[in-house]
Write a protein that holds these residues in place. Structure first.
Motif, PDB file in Angstrom:
ATOM      1  N   ALA A 294       0.747  -1.167  -0.193  1.00 20.76           N
ATOM      2  CA  ALA A 294       0.182   0.113  -0.002  1.00 20.76           C
ATOM      3  C   ALA A 294       0.899   1.118   0.138  1.00 20.76           C
ATOM      4  O   ALA A 294       0.539   2.136  -0.014  1.00 20.76           O
ATOM      5  N   THR A 295       2.159   1.015   0.030  1.00 19.09           N
ATOM      6  CA  THR A 295       3.034   2.278   0.380  1.00 19.09           C
ATOM      7  C   THR A 295       2.880   3.305  -0.923  1.00 19.09           C
ATOM      8  O   THR A 295       2.687   4.534  -0.838  1.00 19.09           O
ATOM      9  N   LEU A 296       3.068   2.592  -2.187  1.00 21.37           N
ATOM     10  CA  LEU A 296       2.854   3.800  -3.265  1.00 21.37           C
ATOM     11  C   LEU A 296       1.647   4.414  -3.429  1.00 21.37           C
ATOM     12  O   LEU A 296       1.557   5.470  -3.700  1.00 21.37           O
ATOM     13  N   PRO A 297       0.406   3.499  -3.362  1.00 20.49           N
ATOM     14  CA  PRO A 297      -0.824   4.320  -3.506  1.00 20.49           C
ATOM     15  C   PRO A 297      -1.064   5.188  -2.343  1.00 20.49           C
ATOM     16  O   PRO A 297      -1.773   6.451  -2.509  1.00 20.49           O
ATOM     17  N   ALA A 298      -0.355   4.822  -1.107  1.00 18.58           N
ATOM     18  CA  ALA A 298      -0.622   5.777   0.174  1.00 18.58           C
ATOM     19  C   ALA A 298      -0.038   7.144  -0.179  1.00 18.58           C
ATOM     20  O   ALA A 298      -0.364   8.212   0.163  1.00 18.58           O
ATOM     21  N   LEU A 299       1.346   6.994  -0.745  1.00 19.00           N
ATOM     22  CA  LEU A 299       2.145   8.297  -1.179  1.00 19.00           C
ATOM     23  C   LEU A 299       1.394   9.034  -2.221  1.00 19.00           C
ATOM     24  O   LEU A 299       1.521  10.157  -2.215  1.00 19.00           O
ATOM     25  N   GLN A 300       0.741   8.394  -3.140  1.00 14.67           N
ATOM     26  CA  GLN A 300       0.149   9.000  -4.292  1.00 14.67           C
ATOM     27  C   GLN A 300      -1.153   9.907  -3.751  1.00 14.67           C
ATOM     28  O   GLN A 300      -1.086  11.030  -3.913  1.00 14.67           O
ATOM     29  N   LEU A 301      -1.928   9.354  -2.492  1.00 11.32           N
ATOM     30  CA  LEU A 301      -2.814   9.890  -2.103  1.00 11.32           C
ATOM     31  C   LEU A 301      -2.178  11.163  -1.346  1.00 11.32           C
ATOM     32  O   LEU A 301      -2.938  12.227  -1.389  1.00 11.32           O
ATOM     33  N   ALA A 302      -1.297  11.092  -0.685  1.00 12.16           N
ATOM     34  CA  ALA A 302      -0.586  12.174   0.397  1.00 12.16           C
ATOM     35  C   ALA A 302      -0.291  13.294  -0.890  1.00 12.16           C
ATOM     36  O   ALA A 302      -0.363  14.322  -0.451  1.00 12.16           O
ATOM     37  N   GLN A 303       0.198  12.773  -1.636  1.00  7.35           N
ATOM     38  CA  GLN A 303       0.785  13.959  -2.695  1.00  7.35           C
ATOM     39  C   GLN A 303      -0.530  14.654  -3.447  1.00  7.35           C
ATOM     40  O   GLN A 303      -0.353  15.888  -3.440  1.00  7.35           O
ATOM     41  N   GLU A 304      -1.708  13.839  -3.597  1.00 10.33           N
ATOM     42  CA  GLU A 304      -2.782  14.587  -4.108  1.00 10.33           C
ATOM     43  C   GLU A 304      -3.242  15.671  -2.946  1.00 10.33           C
ATOM     44  O   GLU A 304      -3.863  16.570  -3.227  1.00 10.33           O
ATOM     45  N   LYS A 305      -3.297  15.236  -1.863  1.00 12.90           N
ATOM     46  CA  LYS A 305      -4.016  16.070  -0.607  1.00 12.90           C
ATOM     47  C   LYS A 305      -2.809  17.260  -0.421  1.00 12.90           C
ATOM     48  O   LYS A 305      -3.162  18.174  -0.323  1.00 12.90           O
ATOM     49  N   HIS A 306      -1.632  16.880  -0.346  1.00 10.70           N
ATOM     50  CA  HIS A 306      -0.655  18.120  -0.110  1.00 10.70           C
ATOM     51  C   HIS A 306      -0.037  18.832  -1.442  1.00 10.70           C
ATOM     52  O   HIS A 306       0.663  19.858  -0.999  1.00 10.70           O
TER      53      HIS A 306
ATOM     54  N   ALA B 221       3.608  15.675   4.726  1.00  9.73           N
ATOM     55  CA  ALA B 221       2.771  14.715   4.317  1.00  9.73           C
ATOM     56  C   ALA B 221       3.402  13.409   4.268  1.00  9.73           C
ATOM     57  O   ALA B 221       2.897  12.318   4.387  1.00  9.73           O
ATOM     58  N   LEU B 222       4.770  13.118   4.309  1.00  7.59           N
ATOM     59  CA  LEU B 222       5.616  12.062   4.442  1.00  7.59           C
ATOM     60  C   LEU B 222       5.510  11.517   5.796  1.00  7.59           C
ATOM     61  O   LEU B 222       4.975  10.336   6.125  1.00  7.59           O
ATOM     62  N   ARG B 223       5.199  12.505   6.912  1.00 10.88           N
ATOM     63  CA  ARG B 223       5.073  11.838   8.209  1.00 10.88           C
ATOM     64  C   ARG B 223       3.577  11.272   8.420  1.00 10.88           C
ATOM     65  O   ARG B 223       3.335  10.620   8.848  1.00 10.88           O
ATOM     66  N   GLU B 224       2.375  12.077   7.686  1.00 13.70           N
ATOM     67  CA  GLU B 224       1.178  11.807   8.022  1.00 13.70           C
ATOM     68  C   GLU B 224       1.050  10.137   7.340  1.00 13.70           C
ATOM     69  O   GLU B 224       0.240   9.337   7.491  1.00 13.70           O
ATOM     70  N   CYS B 225       1.762  10.115   5.890  1.00 12.83           N
ATOM     71  CA  CYS B 225       1.608   8.904   5.319  1.00 12.83           C
ATOM     72  C   CYS B 225       2.223   7.941   6.079  1.00 12.83           C
ATOM     73  O   CYS B 225       1.821   6.832   6.291  1.00 12.83           O
ATOM     74  N   ALA B 226       3.465   7.959   6.668  1.00 14.18           N
ATOM     75  CA  ALA B 226       4.221   7.140   7.358  1.00 14.18           C
ATOM     76  C   ALA B 226       3.177   6.575   8.603  1.00 14.18           C
ATOM     77  O   ALA B 226       3.226   5.355   9.035  1.00 14.18           O
ATOM     78  N   ASP B 227       2.693   7.638   9.459  1.00 13.72           N
ATOM     79  CA  ASP B 227       1.878   7.256  10.528  1.00 13.72           C
ATOM     80  C   ASP B 227       0.746   6.306  10.117  1.00 13.72           C
ATOM     81  O   ASP B 227       0.515   5.455  10.737  1.00 13.72           O
ATOM     82  N   ALA B 228       0.203   6.452   8.928  1.00 12.13           N
ATOM     83  CA  ALA B 228      -0.977   5.654   8.531  1.00 12.13           C
ATOM     84  C   ALA B 228      -0.492   4.400   7.827  1.00 12.13           C
ATOM     85  O   ALA B 228      -1.314   3.664   8.432  1.00 12.13           O
ATOM     86  N   LEU B 229       0.609   4.556   7.340  1.00 10.16           N
ATOM     87  CA  LEU B 229       1.105   3.076   7.352  1.00 10.16           C
ATOM     88  C   LEU B 229       1.532   2.345   8.111  1.00 10.16           C
ATOM     89  O   LEU B 229       1.737   0.954   8.396  1.00 10.16           O
TER      90      LEU B 229
ATOM     91  N   ALA C 124      11.268   8.091   6.742  1.00  9.77           N
ATOM     92  CA  ALA C 124      12.205   7.897   6.046  1.00  9.77           C
ATOM     93  C   ALA C 124      11.985   6.880   5.267  1.00  9.77           C
ATOM     94  O   ALA C 124      12.579   6.897   3.984  1.00  9.77           O
ATOM     95  N   VAL C 125      11.317   5.902   5.497  1.00 10.89           N
ATOM     96  CA  VAL C 125      11.004   4.908   4.839  1.00 10.89           C
ATOM     97  C   VAL C 125       9.987   5.213   3.427  1.00 10.89           C
ATOM     98  O   VAL C 125      10.347   5.230   2.230  1.00 10.89           O
ATOM     99  N   CYS C 126       9.204   6.251   3.869  1.00 12.89           N
ATOM    100  CA  CYS C 126       8.427   6.849   2.798  1.00 12.89           C
ATOM    101  C   CYS C 126       9.143   7.780   1.891  1.00 12.89           C
ATOM    102  O   CYS C 126       8.840   7.700   0.754  1.00 12.89           O
ATOM    103  N   LYS C 127      10.080   8.344   2.315  1.00 15.30           N
ATOM    104  CA  LYS C 127      10.924   9.233   1.417  1.00 15.30           C
ATOM    105  C   LYS C 127      11.600   8.466   0.634  1.00 15.30           C
ATOM    106  O   LYS C 127      12.027   8.696  -0.626  1.00 15.30           O
ATOM    107  N   ALA C 128      12.453   7.273   0.977  1.00 13.51           N
ATOM    108  CA  ALA C 128      13.053   6.644   0.246  1.00 13.51           C
ATOM    109  C   ALA C 128      12.244   6.092  -0.864  1.00 13.51           C
ATOM    110  O   ALA C 128      13.019   5.849  -2.053  1.00 13.51           O
ATOM    111  N   VAL C 129      11.163   5.519  -0.627  1.00 14.05           N
ATOM    112  CA  VAL C 129      10.133   5.054  -1.630  1.00 14.05           C
ATOM    113  C   VAL C 129      10.092   6.038  -2.740  1.00 14.05           C
ATOM    114  O   VAL C 129      10.396   5.896  -3.884  1.00 14.05           O
ATOM    115  N   ALA C 130       9.532   7.445  -2.008  1.00  8.45           N
ATOM    116  CA  ALA C 130       9.056   8.284  -3.088  1.00  8.45           C
ATOM    117  C   ALA C 130      10.335   8.948  -3.873  1.00  8.45           C
ATOM    118  O   ALA C 130      10.148   9.282  -4.876  1.00  8.45           O
ATOM    119  N   SER C 131      11.476   8.738  -3.402  1.00  7.79           N
ATOM    120  CA  SER C 131      12.617   9.464  -4.066  1.00  7.79           C
ATOM    121  C   SER C 131      12.886   8.608  -5.339  1.00  7.79           C
ATOM    122  O   SER C 131      13.676   8.841  -6.327  1.00  7.79           O
TER     123      SER C 131
END
Ligand code: FES
Length: 155
Positions: A21-33, A40-48, A53-60
């Motif tokens: 769910a990491t990628l779709p969650a990051l896409q959602l966070a990007q849509e919102k922010h 946005a990364l913190r919110e996404c990480a909390d939800a996952l 740092a994990v979210c940022k590594a994937v997003a990068s």
């Protein structure tokens, strides 16, 4: 709890492993922010249930995910081999001249982000330019002013 938190929980239910769910969650966070800001990364990480740092590594790793603010329009010029052979660099430079920015930058008014990109899978129709994720084919430097004008007129 944020609205994003609830939506990400639903995403997680779709997969046997939350990592999926990491990628779709990051896409959602990007849509919102608008982009994946530290918040946005913190919110996404909390939800996952992981770390920012994990979210940022994937997003990068993904061009479709933005760690910095981008313009209202995204212009991406393929500079990979097939496009390079028919003048992609000249197309990119024409966009730089028309927009008054360098590749990788956003116009000061926030209208357009310009960036070079790897193969978009349209090698037979080179040069490919993706404008807001819609492909323009056989683009030549002479086409650039018209494309930029379309974007400015559309705002
Ligand atoms: S090299 Fe440009 S689309 Fe493949």
């Amino acid at each position: 709890m944020s609205e994003l938190y609830g939506e990400v929980q639903k995403l997680k239910e779709r997969y046997p492993d939350w990592h999926s769910a990491t990628l779709p969650a990051l896409q959602l966070a990007q849509e919102k922010h608008g982009h994946l800001s530290p918040e946005a990364l913190r919110e996404c990480a909390d939800a996952l249930g992981t770390t920012p740092a994990v979210c940022k590594a994937v997003a990068s790793f993904y061009d479709l995910l933005h760690l910095a603010p981008v313009g209202r329009h995204m212009v991406e010029v393929c500079t990979n081999v097939s496009c390079a052979l028919v003048g992609a660099q000249q197309v990119l430079e024409a966009f730089e001249g028309e927009l008054g920015i360098s590749a990788g930058e956003t116009t000061p008014d926030g209208t357009v982000t310009l960036r070079p990109i790897e193969c978009l899978g349209g090698c037979g129709w080179a040069t490919i330019v993706s404008v807001d994720h819609h492909y323009r084919t056989h683009v030549k430097p002479d086409d650039v002013a018209g494309i930029v004008q379309e974007l400015r007129d559309g705002d």
